[in-house]
Design an enzyme around this catalytic site. Structure first.
Site, PDB file in Angstrom:
ATOM      1  N   SER A   1       7.527   5.386  28.804  1.00 56.85           N
ATOM      2  CA  SER A   1       8.694   4.991  28.005  1.00 56.85           C
ATOM      3  C   SER A   1       9.841   5.965  28.212  1.00 56.85           C
ATOM      4  O   SER A   1       9.642   7.173  28.356  1.00 56.85           O
ATOM      5  CB  SER A   1       8.339   4.971  26.518  1.00 56.85           C
TER       6      SER A   1
ATOM      7  N   ASP B   1      16.904   0.038  21.811  1.00 57.63           N
ATOM      8  CA  ASP B   1      15.951   1.115  22.074  1.00 57.63           C
ATOM      9  C   ASP B   1      16.527   2.073  23.122  1.00 57.63           C
ATOM     10  O   ASP B   1      16.117   2.098  24.274  1.00 57.63           O
ATOM     11  CB  ASP B   1      14.624   0.514  22.559  1.00 57.63           C
TER      12      ASP B   1
ATOM     13  N   HIS C   1      12.650   5.081  20.734  1.00 56.27           N
ATOM     14  CA  HIS C   1      11.338   5.283  20.112  1.00 56.27           C
ATOM     15  C   HIS C   1      10.682   6.573  20.586  1.00 56.27           C
ATOM     16  O   HIS C   1       9.685   7.010  20.010  1.00 56.27           O
ATOM     17  CB  HIS C   1      10.424   4.067  20.340  1.00 56.27           C
TER      18      HIS C   1
END
Length: 257
Positions: free
Chosen positions: A207, A110, A67
């Site tokens: 992230s 992911d 992402h």
């Protein structure tokens, strides 16, 4: 968060609203010494703003979350202080190699490799981090750590100097139960650590950073709940790297997606 929602099909909209997919911050951590964690990478946008973390696994590949593709144009290596970046030496343009089965963080997979358009072998203060060599299962309550340049509180701001915090691994069945109570089914191939029964974990803009257990990167920061970093809360969720070793190895050997 709006960028994440724009990439979610309507079917997943309610699930996406329940997640904080665009990064995460280090909560109740401490600054990392310059000689430590020299594999850390800052993913940055066209305006040279930090958007995600990552980590160097070969001289020409950084591993991160899928992402994080949104907005990423370059990677910075060789410094823990983002106010001290030599663009000529430390900044690398990249090619993205997103996992082919990735749709959004809530549905899993992911994970993404970033190919550096020039090798990092001559950059000072840069080291590689090892990955697992086979499928592994981290013991419940094992102490690991996670680092990043993200927020240090809900609704806060990113930091200039890298921070790290110890987190304990949460039993996967407990993790699934806690998320299911919020009407979220966890995807396959994840690890849970921090955020649950503790005041430590990650939050916005961390992230893509690694969950490090021992001397190896075993997970990738994926999501927490609704941008909330006021822990305790639902467990933080990481992509389990060991489940993707064949895909990673194939790309590193071919040196292309």
């Amino acid at each position: 968060m709006m960028q994440a929602l724009q990439k979610c099909p309507l079917f997943y909209l309610l699930t996406c609203l329940a997640l904080h997919a665009l990064g995460s911050e280090i909560i109740n951590g401490k600054k990392v010494r310059e000689e430590e964690m020299q594999y850390m990478a800052s993913l940055q946008d066209g305006a040279d703003n930090h958007v995600c973390g990552g980590f160097l696994i070969s001289e020409d590949f950084v591993l991160t979350a899928a992402h994080c593709q949104v907005g990423t144009t370059s990677v910075v290596l060789g410094t823990h202080n983002l106010m001290k970046v030599d663009n000529k030496m430390m900044r690398f343009r990249v090619k993205t190699c997103k996992h082919p089965s990735y749709n959004n963080a809530s549905s899993g997979n992911d994970i993404m490799l970033l190919q550096l358009l020039k090798k990092a072998q001559r950059i000072k203060n840069v080291k590689l981090i090892q990955l697992p060599t086979s499928d592994i299962q981290i013991k419940d309550n094992a102490t690991c750590h996670v680092a990043g340049w993200g927020f240090t509180k809900t609704g806060g701001e990113t930091v200039n100097v890298l921070e790290v915090v110890d987190v304990n691994v949460t039993n996967l069945e407990i993790c699934k139960r806690e998320w299911k109570a919020d009407k979220v089914e966890l995807p396959a191939n994840v690890i849970c650590a921090g955020g649950y029964e503790t005041d430590k974990g990650f939050c916005k803009y961390d992230s893509g950073g690694p969950l490090v257990c021992g001397e190896k990167a075993v997970g990738i920061v994926s999501f927490n709940r609704r941008e909330n970093c006021n822990y305790p809360d639902d467990p933080n969720v990481y992509t389990d790297i060991s489940k993707y070793l064949p895909w990673i190895k194939e790309i590193l050997e071919k040196k292309r997606c």
